[in-house]
Design a protein around this motif. Structure first.
Motif, PDB file in Angstrom:
ATOM      1  N   ARG A  29       0.810  -1.210   0.000  1.00 41.40           N
ATOM      2  CA  ARG A  29       0.000   0.000   0.000  1.00 41.40           C
ATOM      3  C   ARG A  29       0.845   1.263   0.000  1.00 41.40           C
ATOM      4  NH1 ARG A  29      -3.896   1.621   4.739  1.00 41.40           N
ATOM      5  NH2 ARG A  29      -4.760   3.492   3.783  1.00 41.40           N
ATOM      6  N   TRP A  30       2.076   1.163   0.507  1.00 42.15           N
ATOM      7  CA  TRP A  30       2.864   2.378   0.718  1.00 42.15           C
ATOM      8  C   TRP A  30       3.848   2.646  -0.393  1.00 42.15           C
ATOM      9  CZ3 TRP A  30      -0.423   4.013   3.728  1.00 42.15           C
ATOM     10  CH2 TRP A  30      -0.919   3.251   4.795  1.00 42.15           C
ATOM     11  N   ASP A  55       0.456   6.862   0.577  1.00 39.53           N
ATOM     12  CA  ASP A  55      -0.069   5.798  -0.279  1.00 39.53           C
ATOM     13  C   ASP A  55       0.367   5.988  -1.732  1.00 39.53           C
ATOM     14  OD1 ASP A  55      -3.466   7.168  -0.317  1.00 39.53           O
ATOM     15  OD2 ASP A  55      -1.675   7.742  -1.442  1.00 39.53           O
ATOM     16  N   ARG A  56      -0.153   5.100  -2.580  1.00 41.10           N
ATOM     17  CA  ARG A  56       0.284   5.081  -3.977  1.00 41.10           C
ATOM     18  C   ARG A  56      -0.083   6.354  -4.715  1.00 41.10           C
ATOM     19  NH1 ARG A  56       3.785   0.827  -5.571  1.00 41.10           N
ATOM     20  NH2 ARG A  56       3.501  -0.806  -4.021  1.00 41.10           N
ATOM     21  N   ALA A  77      -1.340   8.993   4.443  1.00 40.01           N
ATOM     22  CA  ALA A  77      -2.457   8.169   4.883  1.00 40.01           C
ATOM     23  C   ALA A  77      -2.469   7.999   6.396  1.00 40.01           C
ATOM     24  CB  ALA A  77      -2.410   6.805   4.213  1.00 40.01           C
TER      25      ALA A  77
END
Lengths: 415, 252
Positions: free
Chosen positions: B166-167, B187-188, B193
Motif C-alpha cells: 500500500r505504501w 499511499d500510492r 495516509a
C-alpha cells in the motif's frame, strides 16, 4: 343560416360524396392518433416501472438517517429511539409506509472461508409486503429468531444453502467485536442488486442485538402515496421538529446517478415519441395531400362556376378539420380502450428479450427494465396527441388549399 | 614534498580518527538503521503482552492482548481483556489470517478482499499483521538530512518497483541511537495516509525499544490507536505447534 354553418354543411356533404376517400382519410388520422397514444402509453408504463424499481424496495420515496451516516456509514451513527421515531413518521397522513433498517459490514462464513457481506436488519412483517425487501419470501422462511435470508448471488459464491449454519463477525456500535451464529432460513433472489450480491437479511431485533444497538436503527425508509410528491414529502418530514438534526432526503438525492439516468430515459422517450409522431403525421399528410390533388379538377370547376378562391380554401380547411376531429376521436377511443385493457392484463413481450427466463427484468445501465408493459396515459397525454395530430392534418390540408386558391380554372380543369 | 606528504598524512589521520568516533556526529549507517527498524520487535521467537487503546471522537475502547510470534511467518494474538472479548484470537501463518471466535467456536479465514480492513476495530489493518515487508528489502532509502528535535536523522524510503503494497513512500525520523520516533506513510497516490509515532523508550525483555506506538490515520479524522507493550520476551521458547488452527480452537 350563418355563413360558417353553411360551410360546415357543405364540407360535410363534400366528404360524403366520396365515401371511400373520406373513409381512408379518417382511417389515416385515426391510426396516427392510435399509434402516438399507444406508444406514449407504453413509454409511460416503462417509465413507471423504472421509477418503481428504483424507489422500492430499498430506496423508497425518501429516507431518514442520522447526520453524516451517508458519508461513512458508521455503525455508531444511529437514529436513537427508532421505534418512537417510526411511530411518529407513520402518523403523518402523507406517509403510506415506513420501515426501520440497520446496516453493517461483516464477515460471514459457513465453513472456514470468510466472505465480506453487508448485514441488513429489516422488520420482517412490514417488509414482506409489496415493495418490501422481503417480498416474495414465504412466511416460514422470513428472518427472525437467529434465522437469516441470504441473497442468491451471495449464496452461490459462498456455496451456502437453506439450513446451513452461518457465523457472522462484525463490529458492534460500541466498537466491540460482535459475533454470533445464525441459521440460513432461505436463499432468495433479492430485487436489489447489492443485497442479492452481498446481503444477509436479519430481523431488526436480531441485528440490533448483535450490534449492541438497543432501540436504535440506521435508516427509516418512507413511502408516500405518489412517487412524484417525493421531494415534497422529504421537505415536510425535514421540517418536522421531531426529526431535527437528522438527514432527510428524497430518492432522487439518494441515488442521483439513477435519477439522472431516468432523465436520459425521459429525453430518449421524447425522441422516440417524436419519431412515431413524425411517421404517423406523414401518413396523415400523405393521405390528405393525395386526396386534395385528386380533386384538382373538381376545384377548377368550382372556381370556373364562380366560387371565390377564399371560400374554397375555407371549405377545404373545414373538410380537413371535420375529418381530423372524427379521426382523432375514433383513434383516441380505440387507443384509450387498448391502454385500459392492457394496463390490467399487461403486454408481455418477454419472448423478445435476450433472456426470456429472467422474470423480474433485465438490468441495463444500472436500471432494471421490464419487457412486460403496463401502458398508462393521462388525459393530458390524450389531449396533447389529439391536438398534435389534428394540427398536422389541418396543416396537410393548408398547402393544397392555398395552391388551389391560386389556380386558374382552366389549368385546373385540364389537369 | 615532505611537507605535502606530512599534510596528507595528517589529514588522513584526522579523517580516520573522526571516522571511528561516536556515530552521533557522523554520516549514519543507513543499512544498520533499516536493519534495526526491521528487527525492532522481532526475534526468532517472542512472547509479549500489550494494551491497545482505540480512541475515536465518539467512543474509546481498551484491549489487552497476548502475542506469540515465530520468525516473520507466524504470529498469534489473543485478546485477554475485556472479558466480553476474551479468547478472541487472530492467527497468522504466512500470508493467511484466521480469526477465532470462542463464543461461537468458529475459526474464519479473513478473505483477501478484507485485508485492508481494520483488525479487530483498531486502526491497524489485517494487512499490517500479515505483510512481511522489510524496510531494507522492499524500499530504496536515503538519508534526507539531520533532524534537530529530537536529534537524529530524517530518512525517506521509496518503494521499489514491482513490490506489492500500500505504501509508496515512508518518511521516517530516527534518533541518534537508531530508534524510530515517527513514520509517515504515503499511499500510492502520494497522499499522507497515516502517522505512526514511537515513544516511551524503556528496557523491555532485555532490549531498549520504544514501548508505545501511536497510529493516527488521516481518515477518519479524530481517530487514533495506541499500542503499549507491557512486557516482552525475545528469543523465547515458542513451540511451532502454537501456530495451528487446532491449537487455536483449544481454550486459552
Amino acid at each position: 343560416m350563418t355563413k360558417s354553418s353553411s360551410v360546415i354543411r357543405l364540407a360535410w356533404r363534400n366528404l360524403g360524396r366520396n365515401r371511400r376517400r373520406t373513409a381512408l382519410a379518417i382511417a389515416a388520422v385515426a391510426f396516427a392518433q392510435l399509434i402516438v397514444l399507444f406508444f406514449c402509453g407504453l413509454l409511460n408504463g416503462e417509465r413507471d416501472y423504472l421509477v418503481d424499481s428504483i424507489t422500492g424496495p430499498l430506496i423508497g420515496h425518501a429516507q431518514i438517517h442520522a447526520a453524516k451516516w451517508r458519508e461513512d456509514r458508521g455503525v455508531d451513527r444511529v437514529l436513537p429511539h427508532a421505534s418512537a421515531l417510526l411511530a411518529h413518521v407513520r402518523a403523518d397522513p402523507t406517509v403510506a409506509r415506513a420501515c426501520a433498517r440497520v446496516y453493517a459490514p461483516a464477515l460471514a462464513a459457513v465453513r472456514e472461508e470468510g466472505h465480506a457481506v453487508v448485514l441488513v436488519g429489516v422488520d420482517p412483517e412490514v417488509e414482506a409486503a409489496r415493495w418490501g425487501m422481503l417480498e416474495g419470501i414465504p412466511p416460514d422462511a422470513l428472518p427472525g429468531n437467529q434465522r437469516v435470508v441470504i441473497g442468491s448471488t451471495l449464496a452461490e459464491s459462498m456455496a451456502v444453502r437453506a439450513g446451513d449454519s452461518l457465523a457472522i463477525v462484525g463490529q458492534a456500535a460500541d466498537g466491540s467485536i460482535a459475533n454470533d451464529l445464525f441459521t440460513v432460513a432461505a436463499v432468495s433472489k433479492n430485487p436489489v442488486d447489492l443485497v442479492d450480491r452481498m446481503g444477509v437479511l436479519l430481523s431488526l431485533p436480531d441485528a440490533q442485538q448483535l450490534l449492541a444497538l438497543g432501540d436504535a436503527a440506521h435508516e427509516i425508509a418512507v413511502r408516500g402515496r405518489d412517487v412524484q410528491a417525493s421531494t415534497a414529502l422529504a421537505a415536510r418530514l425535514s421540517a418536522d421538529p421531531a426529526l431535527a438534526g437528522m438527514d432527510v432526503a428524497p430518492w432522487n438525492e439518494l441515488v442521483p446517478t439513477l435519477a439522472t439516468m431516468l432523465q436520459v430515459v425521459d429525453a430518449t422517450s421524447w425522441i422516440i415519441l417524436a419519431i412515431f409522431f413524425f411517421a404517423a403525421g406523414t401518413g396523415v399528410a400523405n393521405t390528405l395531400l393525395t386526396s386534395a390533388f385528386e380533386r384538382t379538377r373538381e376545384f377548377g370547376m368550382l372556381l370556373a362556376l364562380g366560387v371565390r378562391p377564399f371560400r374554397l380554401v375555407r371549405l377545404l380547411l373545414s373538410e380537413a378539420t371535420l375529418l381530423g376531429l372524427i379521426g382523432v376521436v375514433a383513434g383516441s377511443a380505440v387507443g384509450i380502450a387498448l391502454i385500459l385493457v392492457l394496463h390490467r392484463t399487461g403486454l408481455d413481450l418477454t419472448a423478445l428479450s435476450p433472456n426470456p427466463e429472467a422474470a423480474s427484468g433485465m438490468r441495463v445501465g444500472g436500471l432494471t427494465w421490464s419487457m412486460r408493459f403496463y401502458p398508462t396515459a393521462t388525459v393530458g397525454d390524450v389531449v396533447r396527441a389529439l391536438a398534435a395530430i389534428l394540427f398536422t392534418g389541418i396543416l396537410a390540408a393548408v398547402w393544397p388549399a392555398l395552391r388551389v386558391g391560386r389556380l386558374l380554372p382552366t389549368e385546373a380543369m385540364r389537369s | 614534498m615532505r611537507k605535502t606528504w606530512a599534510s596528507i598524512a595528517a589529514l588522513a589521520a584526522a579523517l580516520v580518527a573522526t571516522g571511528s568516533g561516536p556515530v552521533a556526529a557522523r554520516e549514519p549507517d543507513l543499512d544498520a538503521i533499516l536493519t534495526r527498524l526491521d528487527d525492532l520487535y522481532r526475534s526468532k521467537a517472542s512472547i509479549a503482552r500489550a494494551e491497545i487503546g482505540v480512541t475515536s471522537p465518539r467512543a474509546t475502547r481498551q484491549l489487552r492482548v497476548k502475542t506469540w510470534s515465530l520468525g516473520e511467518d507466524k504470529a498469534l494474538i489473543v485478546i485477554e481483556a475485556p472479558a466480553r472479548e476474551a479468547g478472541i484470537a487472530t492467527l497468522k501463518v504466512g500470508d493467511n489470517l484466521w480469526n477465532y471466535l470462542p463464543r461461537i467456536a468458529r475459526t474464519i479465514r479473513v478473505p483477501a478482499s478484507m485485508m485492508l480492513g481494520s483488525w479487530m476495530g483498531t486502526d491497524f489493518t489485517n494487512d499490517d499483521l500479515v505483510k512481511e515487508s522489510s524496510y531494507r528489502r522492499d524500499f530504496v532509502s536515503r538519508i534526507a538530512g539531520p533532524s534537530e528535535s529530537p536529534p537524529g536523522w530524517r530518512i525517506i524510503s521509496e518503494v521499489k518497483p514491482g513490490v506489492v503494497g500500500r505504501w509508496a513512500r515512508i518518511e521516517m525520523l530516527v534518533t541518534r541511537d537508531y530508534l524510530p520516533v515517527q513514520m509517515r506513510f504515503f499511499d500510492r497516490r502520494g497522499d499522507l495516509a497515516r502517522t505512526l509515532s514511537f515513544d516511551d523508550v524503556r528496557d523491555i525483555g532485555g532490549r531498549r525499544v520504544p514501548t508505545r506506538l501511536t497510529l493516527v490515520p488521516v481518515d477518519p479524522p479524530g481517530q487514533r490507536t495506541e499500542m503499549r507493550y507491557l512486557e516482552a520476551q525475545f528469543d523465547a521458547d515458542v513451540p511451532e505447534s502454537t501456530f495451528s488452527l487446532t491449537e487455536l480452537e483449544r481454550k486459552r
